[in-house]
Structures are given as structure tokens and as C-alpha cells.
Design a protein around this motif. Structure first.
Motif, PDB file in Angstrom:
ATOM      1  N   UNK A  68      -3.556  -2.773  10.255  1.00 42.66           N
ATOM      2  CA  UNK A  68      -4.439  -2.638   9.102  1.00 42.66           C
ATOM      3  C   UNK A  68      -4.117  -3.656   8.013  1.00 42.66           C
ATOM      4  N   UNK A  69      -5.164  -4.239   7.455  1.00 50.62           N
ATOM      5  CA  UNK A  69      -5.017  -5.186   6.342  1.00 50.62           C
ATOM      6  C   UNK A  69      -5.889  -4.683   5.200  1.00 50.62           C
ATOM      7  N   UNK A  70      -5.295  -4.543   4.012  1.00 49.61           N
ATOM      8  CA  UNK A  70      -6.005  -3.968   2.872  1.00 49.61           C
ATOM      9  C   UNK A  70      -5.898  -4.888   1.663  1.00 49.61           C
ATOM     10  N   UNK A  71      -7.032  -5.133   1.004  1.00 53.23           N
ATOM     11  CA  UNK A  71      -7.068  -5.957  -0.203  1.00 53.23           C
ATOM     12  C   UNK A  71      -7.346  -5.078  -1.409  1.00 53.23           C
ATOM     13  N   UNK A  72      -6.566  -5.264  -2.460  1.00 52.78           N
ATOM     14  CA  UNK A  72      -6.774  -4.478  -3.674  1.00 52.78           C
ATOM     15  C   UNK A  72      -6.145  -5.183  -4.871  1.00 52.78           C
ATOM     16  N   UNK A  73      -6.343  -4.611  -6.063  1.00 52.47           N
ATOM     17  CA  UNK A  73      -5.728  -5.165  -7.274  1.00 52.47           C
ATOM     18  C   UNK A  73      -4.541  -4.304  -7.679  1.00 52.47           C
ATOM     19  N   UNK A  74      -3.590  -4.925  -8.337  1.00 54.44           N
ATOM     20  CA  UNK A  74      -2.354  -4.224  -8.707  1.00 54.44           C
ATOM     21  C   UNK A  74      -2.610  -3.134  -9.739  1.00 54.44           C
ATOM     22  N   UNK A  75      -3.680  -3.251 -10.529  1.00 52.83           N
ATOM     23  CA  UNK A  75      -3.980  -2.249 -11.556  1.00 52.83           C
ATOM     24  C   UNK A  75      -4.256  -0.867 -10.962  1.00 52.83           C
ATOM     25  N   UNK A  76      -4.733  -0.832  -9.726  1.00 51.85           N
ATOM     26  CA  UNK A  76      -5.086   0.461  -9.119  1.00 51.85           C
ATOM     27  C   UNK A  76      -3.855   1.328  -8.839  1.00 51.85           C
ATOM     28  N   UNK A  77      -2.680   0.717  -8.826  1.00 59.78           N
ATOM     29  CA  UNK A  77      -1.468   1.490  -8.533  1.00 59.78           C
ATOM     30  C   UNK A  77      -1.025   2.348  -9.723  1.00 59.78           C
ATOM     31  N   UNK A  78      -1.687   2.194 -10.866  1.00 59.89           N
ATOM     32  CA  UNK A  78      -1.337   3.019 -12.038  1.00 59.89           C
ATOM     33  C   UNK A  78      -2.197   4.277 -12.121  1.00 59.89           C
ATOM     34  N   UNK A  79      -3.120   4.456 -11.168  1.00 60.65           N
ATOM     35  CA  UNK A  79      -4.049   5.587 -11.255  1.00 60.65           C
ATOM     36  C   UNK A  79      -3.352   6.929 -11.058  1.00 60.65           C
ATOM     37  N   UNK A  80      -2.260   6.954 -10.296  1.00 61.66           N
ATOM     38  CA  UNK A  80      -1.378   8.124 -10.253  1.00 61.66           C
ATOM     39  C   UNK A  80      -0.012   7.635  -9.798  1.00 61.66           C
ATOM     40  N   UNK A  81       0.979   8.537  -9.753  1.00 59.85           N
ATOM     41  CA  UNK A  81       2.355   8.113  -9.492  1.00 59.85           C
ATOM     42  C   UNK A  81       2.894   8.633  -8.165  1.00 59.85           C
ATOM     43  N   UNK A  82       2.035   9.206  -7.331  1.00 62.80           N
ATOM     44  CA  UNK A  82       2.511   9.760  -6.067  1.00 62.80           C
ATOM     45  C   UNK A  82       2.864   8.657  -5.067  1.00 62.80           C
ATOM     46  N   UNK A  83       3.798   8.998  -4.165  1.00 61.85           N
ATOM     47  CA  UNK A  83       4.196   8.084  -3.097  1.00 61.85           C
ATOM     48  C   UNK A  83       3.010   7.836  -2.165  1.00 61.85           C
ATOM     49  N   UNK A  84       2.787   6.561  -1.821  1.00 61.57           N
ATOM     50  CA  UNK A  84       1.723   6.244  -0.869  1.00 61.57           C
ATOM     51  C   UNK A  84       2.243   6.283   0.560  1.00 61.57           C
TER      52      UNK A  84
END
Length: 723
Positions: A68-84
Motif C-alpha cells: 500500500x502507498x498512501x499520500x497525505x499532508x502532515x497537518x492531518x496527523x493532528x486531528x487526533x492523538x491515537x496510535x495509527x
């Protein structure tokens, strides 16, 4: 990043890892997402997904053990603090790894309300994927880049890119002294740079410099200064366009902040209101039907920024929505669009490639790592673009040279300056003047339009006296024009020098067209010379030769057209015309009759070689011209007869091609075969070939080709044609 992703996916060591491509801007994310989604087969994984929320990423990663290859922005990681995920076979590849990808530290801010603690985006990313491997891509690594991502694994520098032809070199034109009215203010800007040139400047230091920035912006945004900058910019830009020094008229102007950018835009539009009028394309530009559908009416100059809720209504409306900005992006990248000048602050300074963009105007204090990114907007390769031009209104030269030493393996102490281009222009003008010392060019500069045209054509003939003179002339003019494209606005080049420069360029362009069929530099001349050039071409009565591209649509074998060629009085020019006509006619003939086409091609080569060999000796040059011209004209006449020879044989044009093949085989293997039987066999061969050719894919189908071969063998046997 795409290449690395493919390597990682195919690596036996990593066993198909999950890869995250992380950027910090939506436009970069959109750009990479398009590229990666379109490259699934190349990557080797069908799961290539653009992620629009942290929750969606969590759903994708749940239950996935690999791939799997996923593209995203780093800002989205602040939406919650749970482990991915705590998997170790996750690889995060960060673009622009000198910005928000490295802010792991805690920030403490003391306010009247109390103490506020916060972290940067990178902290949330690393907490979400604690066992992942982090890889960074950047053109300008700062200290934090090394601390977060580790030591540099591999570096590809600007110097290497230029040598490999991946980018073009850059040239610096400093114009700050022209627009900063108070020299004391110039020194203040320089002092600001000295204070801010701290290696690895972090966010705390940047915040500390906000007051200094505000003070500098007050200097930069002074209304009198902005008017001076606007006047100089318009003069510089319009001169480059008028002199054909820019490949497509695309320019980017970098302003210090939103307020200054809007003020500058208003001043420019006040001086050139027509630039704010919407058009599909500039006047005189020809569009294809496809281009007419793709291009939309748009202003010549636009302000490119995101909207702010506090913007005044006119500005808010002008900046447009996110979809509008995507359209601005698309239009600016199209060389035929009316959108030529982009005024920017931060947008489009990184990750935005417009190959035809060849000039960037900078009126903003920019730190070293950002400066390299900014000036790289004009180093992309494009046809006709030899170098990118950096026009400096703020005094960035010292900082730019420091950045070069820090982030590249630049071989010289500083950027090439526009002064070097001026020197090259003057040197080549001297060289060309010596070449033309026996040529009287008075008519070009002082004569009537008709005399000017005649002078141009005589000059074309003159430089063809010997092969050596022609080669040296073409090289000298090319080098001169490339340098002039970078310094066309300089007052150091006089009007008289410009007149001679365009005279030489016009001569080169006509000669280039005679030999190549097109002159890519014809558009890069001023309007007066362009008109003269077109007149000079038409004055010979063979203007069809100079249509864009190599194909000549008229019947070059007609008596009328051959009479036009025979009427050309200049022998070298006549030879070039005949050579090009024959070359094209033979190429066309080869498509139908390869055997005879090759024979004529060999004969043409022998005549041209004789011409070039004897032309090297100036003493004998004039003696061979008429002889060579006569040989070429005779060859053209014979080609005409050969093309029409089938008419007297009772066969058609294509059957004659098969006849020539049969005859060539008989000659090669030295056997006799009756001519009447060969003609009949040619007709039968064409019938068989036409039958197979009715299938559009016959040439790629082995079964049809095998049937064709069998049918031809049987036919040859039927006619007793020796194998």
C-alpha cells in the motif's frame, strides 16, 4: 520519490512495506497524488490512495500487514492523538524535509492566561507511527533535517543537474540600486540579512525576528519605492518581450507580504490597465481547436494567494476559490495562455514547475534554504531557454551566494552575473564585425525597405562563401543571442549595437531556415526585424519553403515552382534551397519506392559532399557553385521523371515500386528476366499486398505476414522468377 517507492516495493529485504508520502501543502499533495496514482503499475502495487483524513488512513492501515502507498499532508496527523500502527515495515517519505517535517520540539509560550505548551506537526506524525522508518527529501537540508532523518544518504546537486541537462544555469541581474531611493535603507536591508543568516534557524528564532521583518516590510512597501519598482519591472519585462529575449513571456514576481503584493498589483494595473483585461490568448497567437477548448479568458497579470476572511471584497473576489487557483495553475503552465505574469508571496515558490518560466523578479527578503527553492523556479529545461534569469530588487546576491556554497557544490564563488552576458554580446559583435569587414551593410541600416531586403539576402549569400565562415558565423550569432536574452534590458548595450545584433540574427535565421526548414529563434527577434525577415523570405518567391516544420505543401515539381527556383540569383542560397527540396522529396519518395529513393539519396549525398569539400577552399568556391547548382537542378528534374515513369509502363505508382525491387534483385544476382513479365508480376504482387493490408493490424500479426510470404513465394514460382 517515485523511483525510491518502486525500489522499496520490489526490495526482498523490506518484504513489501507500507509507504506514506507526506507533504505539508495541499498543492504538493495534489501534484504527487496524480503522479503516484497514475504510476501503480510502475510502483508494483495497485493500492495507491490519496488520503483526505486521519480516520481514513487508520481504516486503510487496520488489518493491513504489508503493501500500500498512501499520500497525505502532515497537518492531518493532528486531528487526533491515537496510535495509527506500531508496525515496523512502514516507511514515511517526507517531501520538503526542511520545514514542518522536523519540528519535534515542544514550544512554550507564556501569556497573561498562563503557560501554553504545543508541538509541531512532526511530533504528532512520529507519535502516530512510532516504529516507522523516516526518509526525507529536500534540496536545502537544515540542521533539524539531519537530526530527524539522519545523515545524508545521497545528494544530487545543481551543478550535476545542469551538466546532465536536467536543469539550466541561472544568471543574476541586480537592480536594487535602481529602485531603493534611500541608500541608508539599502544598508538596513543588508543588516537585516546579516542578522537573519543564522544556519539552521528554527521557529523560535523566526518568531524573534518578526519585529525586524515588520520594519523591513515598511521599507519595501514604501509607496514611492513600489512605484519605482513597478516602473522598472514594466520596462524590463516589456523590453525582454519586445526583443524576443523570453521564450513565452512567462514571469514571476515575488513580493514580501500580502499587503505589499496587492499594492504592487494595483500600481502595475494602474500603469498597464490592458494587462487586467481578460483574453483567451495574446493577440496574434494561433490556437488549435483543442487549445481553443482548453484555454479560458484570463488576465495577463494575476495575484496568486489564498483568500483571507479579512481581505477587502475586491481582493477576496480576485483571489478566487481553491478550484479557481487550480485553473490559474493550469493556465500559467500553458505557453499560449494570456496569463503571463504571476505576482506571488509564498504560493508557487516550491514544488511548482513551469518549464517555460525563464524570469523571476524577487522583492522579498528570503532566507538561504528558501532562496534556493525560489530561484529554482526558473531553472527548468524548455526549448529555446538557455538560462534562467533572476532579477533582484531587494539585494539578495550575498545571501544567494552563501546559499549556493551551503546547499550545492557550485564551482564558482558566486552566481554568473548579467555583466558576463553583456561582455559576451560585445565580444561576439566584434567577432562578427571582423567576419563582415568585406561586406557593405549600408543598405540594411539606411536604405529603403526593398534595399534592406536585398541587403539581407546578399548577407546570407556572403556567409556561405566557405563552409568555415558559415560555421563560425552561425556559432557566433547563436552565442551572442543567448547572452543578449539575459541582458536585453541593459543600458550598457547601445541602440547601434542592438541594430547590428538583430541584423546578424536575421541573417542567421534565414540561413537556418534554408538548411533546417524552421528557425526556432525567429520569434525571438524584435518586431521590425521579424517583418524584414518575412519580407526577405517572400522576396525570393519561395516562401512556401519557410512554413513552420519541414513539410512543403506545394507541388515542387511543377514547372511554375521550378522556374521560381531557377530565378534565384544568389548561387549559395539556390544550392541550399535545392538541397532541402531534394532531401524532402526523396524522403517522401522512399515511403513508396525505397529502392529508387535510396539511389537518389546516395546521388544527392555525393553532390553535397562535393560541394562542401570544394567550398572549404575559398579560391575555388565560386567556380563550383554554378556546377553544383546545375547538378542539383538536374537531379531534381530526374527525380520528377522517375516519379512519373510509371505512366508510360501501364502500371501505377505503387506497382512501379514493386517493379524496381524485382529489377534490383535481378541486377544484384545477375540474371535476365523479361521486362513485360516483370511488369505483370508487379501488378499481381500489389493485388496480394493490398489484400493483406486491408487488415489494419496486418504489419504486427505474424499469421497474416506468414500468409503473405507463402502467397508471394507461390506467385514468384508461377512467374518463374528465380528465388
Amino acid at each position: 520519490m517515485l523511483f525510491l517507492t518502486r525500489m522499496l516495493m520490489k526490495s526482498t529485504f523490506f518484504h513489501s512495506p507500507t509507504i506514506l508520502i507526506i507533504t505539508d501543502r495541499t498543492d504538493l499533495d495534489d501534484q504527487l497524488s496524480k503522479q503516484f496514482v497514475a504510476s501503480k503499475k510502475y510502483i508494483g502495487d495497485e493500492t495507491v490512495v490519496s488520503i483526505d483524513s486521519r480516520e481514513k488512513l487508520r481504516q486503510e492501515l487496520q488489518g493491513r500487514a504489508s503493501g500500500g502507498v498512501y499520500m497525505t499532508t502532515i497537518q492531518k496527523f493532528t486531528e487526533d492523538l491515537e496510535l495509527l500502527t506500531d508496525r515496523a515495515n512502514v516507511i514515511c517519505i517526507s517531501d520538503e524535509a526542511h520545514r514542518s517535517q522536523i519540528n519535534l520540539d515542544q514550544k512554550v509560550k507564556v501569556t497573561a492566561e498562563g503557560v501554553e505548551r504545543s508541538y509541531g506537526f512532526a511530533k504528532y506524525l512520529h507519535d502516530s507511527l512510532p516504529n516507522a522508518t523516516y526518509v526525507g527529501f529536500t534540496g536545502t537540508p537544515v540542521d533539524g533535517t539531519i537530526e530527524v532523518f539522519g545523515p545524508v544518504v545521497d545528494a544530487y546537486t545543481m551543478t550535476e543537474a545542469v551538466k546532465d541537462g536536467i536543469t539550466v544555469n541561472l544568471v543574476y541581474d541586480g537592480r536594487a540600486a535602481r529602485v531603493t531611493l534611500d541608500q541608508a535603507k539599502v544598508r538596513e536591508i543588508e543588516d537585516y540579512y546579516d542578522r537573519c543568516a543564522v544556519e539552521g534557524a528554527n521557529e523560535h528564532q523566526i518568531e524573534e525576528s518578526q519585529k525586524a521583518v515588520a520594519h523591513i516590510d515598511a521599507i519595501i512597501g514604501d509607496p514611492d519605492r513600489l512605484h519605482a519598482v513597478a516602473e522598472d519591472f514594466i520596462n524590463h519585462y516589456e523590453t525582454r518581450v519586445a526583443e524576443g529575449a523570453t521564450v513565452a513571456g512567462k514571469a514571476m514576481f515575488v513580493c514580501s507580504n500580502r499587503k505589499i503584493a496587492y499594492a504592487f498589483y494595483q500600481i502595475i494595473v494602474g500603469m498597464r490597465p490592458e494587462w487586467a483585461e481578460k483574453k483567451v490568448c495574446p493577440d496574434g497567437v494561433q490556437l488549435t481547436e483543442k487549445e481553443k477548448k482548453e484555454l479560458k479568458p484570463i488576465e495577463k497579470i494575476k495575484l496568486i494567494m489564498t483568500r483571507n476572511k479579512d481581505d477587502e471584497p475586491e481582493l477576496y473576489e480576485m483571489l478566487g476559490t481553491k478550484d479557481d487557483r487550480k485553473e490559474f495553475d493550469r493556465q500559467f503552465k500553458n505557453v499560449k495562455s494570456n496569463f503571463k505574469i504571476a505576482i506571488v508571496v509564498d504560493m508557487w515558490l516550491t514544488g511548482f514547475d513551469v518549464p517555460a518560466l525563464d524570469t523571476i523578479y524577487i522583492d522579498k527578503p528570503i532566507q538561504q534554504h528558501s532562496l534556493i527553492q525560489t530561484i529554482s523556479r526558473v531553472n527548468r529545461v524548455y526549448t529555446g531557454k538557455d538560462k534562467g534569469l533572476i532579477v533582484d530588487y531587494i539585494g539578495i546576491k550575498k545571501n544567494m551566494n552563501l546559499a549556493l556554497k551551503k546547499y550545492t557544490n557550485f564551482e564558482s564563488d558566486e552566481f554568473e552575473g548579467v555583466e558576463q552576458s553583456i561582455t559576451i554580446v560585445k565580444d561576439q559583435l566584434d567577432v562578427l564585425a571582423q567576419m563582415f569587414h568585406n561586406f557593405n551593410s549600408t543598405d540594411y541600416f539606411n536604405g529603403s525597405p526593398k534595399e534592406q531586403l536585398a541587403c539581407l539576402n546578399r548577407a546570407v549569400e556572403y556567409v556561405q562563401l566557405t563552409e568555415d565562415l558559415e560555421t563560425r558565423f552561425m556559432a557566433a550569432v547563436k552565442r551572442m543571442k543567448q547572452a543578449f536574452n539575459l541582458c536585453s534590458s541593459s543600458e550598457a548595450i547601445s541602440d547601434k549595437e542592438k541594430d547590428y545584433l538583430h541584423f546578424y540574427c536575421a541573417v542567421r535565421s534565414i540561413l537556418f531556415k534554408l538548411t533546417k526548414g524552421d528557425a526556432p529563434d525567429i520569434s525571438q527577434m524584435n518586431a521590425r526585424v521579424r517583418e524584414l525577415l518575412e519580407g526577405a523570405i517572400q522576396s525570393d518567391g519561395i516562401e512556401e519553403l519557410f512554413e513552420t516544420g519541414k513539410h512543403i505543401s506545394v507541388d515542387i515539381f511543377s514547372d511554375e515552382y521550378l522556374d521560381k527556383i531557377n530565378a534565384i540569383q544568389l548561387p549559395n542560397t539556390k544550392i541550399k534551397v535545392l538541397q532541402r527540396l531534394l532531401s524532402q522529396a526523396i524522403d517522401e519518395y522512399k515511403k513508396v519506392n525505397r529502392i529508387m529513393g535510396m539511389e537518389f539519396s546516395d546521388r544527392l549525398k555525393r553532390v553535397v559532399d562535393e560541394y562542401n569539400n570544394r567550398r572549404r577552399d575559398e579560391a575555388f568556391a565560386n567556380e563550383v557553385l554554378d556546377d553544383v547548382a546545375e547538378q542539383l537542378a538536374k537531379l531534381l528534374e530526374e527525380l520528377k521523371k522517375e516519379k512519373d515513369s510509371f505512366k508510360g509502363m501501364g502500371i501505377d505508382y505503387e506497382e512501379k515500386a514493386f517493379y524496381d525491387i524485382l529489377k534490383a534483385v535481378a541486377k544484384k544476382y545477375e540474371f535476365e528476366y523479361p521486362d513485360d513479365k516483370m511488369i505483370e508480376l508487379s501488378k499481381r504482387i500489389k493485388i496480394i499486398v493490398d489484400d493483406k493490408a486491408k487488415y489494419t493490424d496486418w504489419s504486427t500479426r505474424d499469421d497474416i505476414k506468414a500468409n503473405l510470404q507463402v502467397d508471394l513465394i507461390l506467385l514468384l514460382d508461377e512467374f518463374d522468377y528465380p528465388p
